[in-house]
Design a protein around this motif. Sequence first.
Motif, PDB file in Angstrom:
ATOM      1  N   ILE A 236       0.845  -1.179   0.000  1.00 54.50           N
ATOM      2  CA  ILE A 236       0.000   0.000   0.000  1.00 54.50           C
ATOM      3  C   ILE A 236       0.882   1.231   0.000  1.00 54.50           C
ATOM      4  CG2 ILE A 236      -1.957  -1.101   1.152  1.00 54.50           C
ATOM      5  CD1 ILE A 236      -0.984   0.153   3.777  1.00 54.50           C
ATOM      6  N   ALA A 237       0.346   2.302  -0.507  1.00 53.74           N
ATOM      7  CA  ALA A 237       1.101   3.555  -0.530  1.00 53.74           C
ATOM      8  C   ALA A 237       1.202   4.101   0.892  1.00 53.74           C
ATOM      9  CB  ALA A 237       0.417   4.563  -1.439  1.00 53.74           C
ATOM     10  N   ILE A 238       2.421   4.398   1.316  1.00 57.29           N
ATOM     11  CA  ILE A 238       2.634   4.997   2.630  1.00 57.29           C
ATOM     12  C   ILE A 238       3.603   6.158   2.466  1.00 57.29           C
ATOM     13  CG2 ILE A 238       2.159   2.947   3.993  1.00 57.29           C
ATOM     14  CD1 ILE A 238       5.107   2.358   4.102  1.00 57.29           C
ATOM     15  N   ASP A 239       3.520   7.097   3.398  1.00 58.95           N
ATOM     16  CA  ASP A 239       4.434   8.232   3.290  1.00 58.95           C
ATOM     17  C   ASP A 239       5.808   7.838   3.817  1.00 58.95           C
ATOM     18  OD1 ASP A 239       4.606   8.638   6.105  1.00 58.95           O
ATOM     19  OD2 ASP A 239       2.874   9.964   6.073  1.00 58.95           O
ATOM     20  N   GLU A 240       6.773   8.688   3.580  1.00 62.43           N
ATOM     21  CA  GLU A 240       8.166   8.386   3.944  1.00 62.43           C
ATOM     22  C   GLU A 240       8.340   8.164   5.445  1.00 62.43           C
ATOM     23  OE1 GLU A 240      11.765   7.170   2.824  1.00 62.43           O
ATOM     24  OE2 GLU A 240      10.186   7.780   1.452  1.00 62.43           O
ATOM     25  N   GLY A 241       7.601   8.914   6.263  1.00 66.09           N
ATOM     26  CA  GLY A 241       7.680   8.734   7.711  1.00 66.09           C
ATOM     27  C   GLY A 241       7.218   7.353   8.143  1.00 66.09           C
ATOM     28  N   GLU A 242       6.108   6.895   7.565  1.00 63.73           N
ATOM     29  CA  GLU A 242       5.604   5.563   7.882  1.00 63.73           C
ATOM     30  C   GLU A 242       6.560   4.480   7.390  1.00 63.73           C
ATOM     31  OE1 GLU A 242       1.773   5.707   6.061  1.00 63.73           O
ATOM     32  OE2 GLU A 242       0.794   6.379   7.894  1.00 63.73           O
ATOM     33  N   ALA A 243       7.150   4.700   6.232  1.00 63.83           N
ATOM     34  CA  ALA A 243       8.105   3.731   5.707  1.00 63.83           C
ATOM     35  C   ALA A 243       9.313   3.632   6.627  1.00 63.83           C
ATOM     36  CB  ALA A 243       8.536   4.124   4.291  1.00 63.83           C
ATOM     37  N   GLY A 244       9.802   4.763   7.112  1.00 67.82           N
ATOM     38  CA  GLY A 244      10.933   4.754   8.039  1.00 67.82           C
ATOM     39  C   GLY A 244      10.591   4.061   9.336  1.00 67.82           C
ATOM     40  N   GLU A 245       9.376   4.288   9.821  1.00 64.54           N
ATOM     41  CA  GLU A 245       8.943   3.639  11.059  1.00 64.54           C
ATOM     42  C   GLU A 245       8.860   2.125  10.876  1.00 64.54           C
ATOM     43  OE1 GLU A 245       5.110   3.745  13.990  1.00 64.54           O
ATOM     44  OE2 GLU A 245       5.768   5.636  13.085  1.00 64.54           O
ATOM     45  N   ARG A 246       8.365   1.701   9.741  1.00 58.96           N
ATOM     46  CA  ARG A 246       8.303   0.256   9.461  1.00 58.96           C
ATOM     47  C   ARG A 246       9.698  -0.353   9.376  1.00 58.96           C
ATOM     48  NH1 ARG A 246       3.399  -1.510   5.562  1.00 58.96           N
ATOM     49  NH2 ARG A 246       1.757  -0.502   6.756  1.00 58.96           N
ATOM     50  N   ARG A 247      10.613   0.350   8.738  1.00 50.78           N
ATOM     51  CA  ARG A 247      11.996  -0.170   8.651  1.00 50.78           C
ATOM     52  C   ARG A 247      12.620  -0.253  10.033  1.00 50.78           C
ATOM     53  NH1 ARG A 247      11.963   3.100   3.891  1.00 50.78           N
ATOM     54  NH2 ARG A 247      12.932   4.808   5.030  1.00 50.78           N
ATOM     55  N   ALA A 248      12.366   0.736  10.866  1.00 49.85           N
ATOM     56  CA  ALA A 248      12.904   0.717  12.233  1.00 49.85           C
ATOM     57  C   ALA A 248      12.311  -0.435  13.038  1.00 49.85           C
ATOM     58  CB  ALA A 248      12.626   2.055  12.924  1.00 49.85           C
ATOM     59  N   THR A 249      11.024  -0.665  12.870  1.00 52.98           N
ATOM     60  CA  THR A 249      10.371  -1.768  13.574  1.00 52.98           C
ATOM     61  C   THR A 249      10.941  -3.104  13.104  1.00 52.98           C
ATOM     62  OG1 THR A 249       8.356  -0.491  13.886  1.00 52.98           O
ATOM     63  CG2 THR A 249       8.146  -2.885  14.021  1.00 52.98           C
ATOM     64  N   GLU A 250      11.146  -3.246  11.821  1.00 57.90           N
ATOM     65  CA  GLU A 250      11.720  -4.475  11.281  1.00 57.90           C
ATOM     66  C   GLU A 250      13.142  -4.688  11.811  1.00 57.90           C
ATOM     67  OE1 GLU A 250      12.237  -8.036   9.346  1.00 57.90           O
ATOM     68  OE2 GLU A 250      10.382  -6.947   9.744  1.00 57.90           O
ATOM     69  N   LEU A 251      13.933  -3.623  11.877  1.00 59.23           N
ATOM     70  CA  LEU A 251      15.289  -3.733  12.424  1.00 59.23           C
ATOM     71  C   LEU A 251      15.238  -4.175  13.879  1.00 59.23           C
ATOM     72  CD1 LEU A 251      18.344  -3.355  12.290  1.00 59.23           C
ATOM     73  CD2 LEU A 251      17.975  -0.935  12.788  1.00 59.23           C
ATOM     74  N   ALA A 252      14.348  -3.583  14.659  1.00 61.14           N
ATOM     75  CA  ALA A 252      14.210  -3.960  16.072  1.00 61.14           C
ATOM     76  C   ALA A 252      13.811  -5.422  16.203  1.00 61.14           C
ATOM     77  CB  ALA A 252      13.197  -3.061  16.758  1.00 61.14           C
ATOM     78  N   ASN A 253      12.896  -5.876  15.364  1.00 57.70           N
ATOM     79  CA  ASN A 253      12.488  -7.282  15.410  1.00 57.70           C
ATOM     80  C   ASN A 253      13.644  -8.214  15.073  1.00 57.70           C
ATOM     81  OD1 ASN A 253       9.852  -6.728  16.165  1.00 57.70           O
ATOM     82  ND2 ASN A 253       9.127  -6.611  14.051  1.00 57.70           N
ATOM     83  N   ARG A 254      14.423  -7.841  14.085  1.00 61.27           N
ATOM     84  CA  ARG A 254      15.574  -8.680  13.719  1.00 61.27           C
ATOM     85  C   ARG A 254      16.625  -8.699  14.824  1.00 61.27           C
ATOM     86  NH1 ARG A 254      16.466  -8.261   7.249  1.00 61.27           N
ATOM     87  NH2 ARG A 254      14.269  -8.420   6.709  1.00 61.27           N
ATOM     88  N   LEU A 255      16.839  -7.561  15.465  1.00 54.77           N
ATOM     89  CA  LEU A 255      17.774  -7.528  16.597  1.00 54.77           C
ATOM     90  C   LEU A 255      17.297  -8.428  17.735  1.00 54.77           C
ATOM     91  CD1 LEU A 255      18.850  -3.794  16.715  1.00 54.77           C
ATOM     92  CD2 LEU A 255      20.325  -5.759  16.311  1.00 54.77           C
ATOM     93  N   ARG A 256      15.987  -8.449  17.969  1.00 60.01           N
ATOM     94  CA  ARG A 256      15.439  -9.342  19.006  1.00 60.01           C
ATOM     95  C   ARG A 256      15.697 -10.807  18.661  1.00 60.01           C
ATOM     96  NH1 ARG A 256      11.110  -5.664  18.555  1.00 60.01           N
ATOM     97  NH2 ARG A 256      11.091  -4.238  20.304  1.00 60.01           N
ATOM     98  N   LEU A 257      15.541 -11.154  17.390  1.00 61.72           N
ATOM     99  CA  LEU A 257      15.801 -12.527  16.962  1.00 61.72           C
ATOM    100  C   LEU A 257      17.265 -12.891  17.170  1.00 61.72           C
ATOM    101  CD1 LEU A 257      13.685 -12.698  13.676  1.00 61.72           C
ATOM    102  CD2 LEU A 257      13.190 -13.825  15.856  1.00 61.72           C
ATOM    103  N   VAL A 258      18.157 -11.987  16.805  1.00 61.82           N
ATOM    104  CA  VAL A 258      19.585 -12.223  17.015  1.00 61.82           C
ATOM    105  C   VAL A 258      19.873 -12.355  18.507  1.00 61.82           C
ATOM    106  CG1 VAL A 258      21.907 -11.226  16.795  1.00 61.82           C
ATOM    107  CG2 VAL A 258      20.307 -11.106  14.873  1.00 61.82           C
ATOM    108  N   ALA A 259      19.286 -11.483  19.311  1.00 59.27           N
ATOM    109  CA  ALA A 259      19.521 -11.509  20.764  1.00 59.27           C
ATOM    110  C   ALA A 259      19.080 -12.826  21.377  1.00 59.27           C
ATOM    111  CB  ALA A 259      18.810 -10.341  21.435  1.00 59.27           C
TER     112      ALA A 259
END
Length: 86
Positions: A14-37
């Motif tokens: 879906i179309a999202i603005d740049e702020g929402e896209a950045g927030e999603r990328r940050a959330t994905e990074l946090a989730n991946r860090l949790r998996l690594v941890a």
Amino acid sequence: MTNIGQLEDTDIDIAIDEGEAGERRATELANRLRLVAAEDPLLAQDLVEGLIVALDRAMGGTIRDHLDGPALGVADKVLSDPEQVR
């Protein structure tokens, strides 16, 4: 009826603005860090410390201005260690 399984937010285009896209990328990074941890806590700690140093450099040494609480304490510790900042 066809079972298509579980959909994730990232599966929906879906179309999202740049702020929402950045927030999603940050959330994905946090989730991946949790998996690594969960698998390797020391590796996760090294990754977080490296990320703090890289963000501080990219932000001209102002990362602390954007943090508070425990995150600020970790950044202060990491950035005060000359071995980390090199």
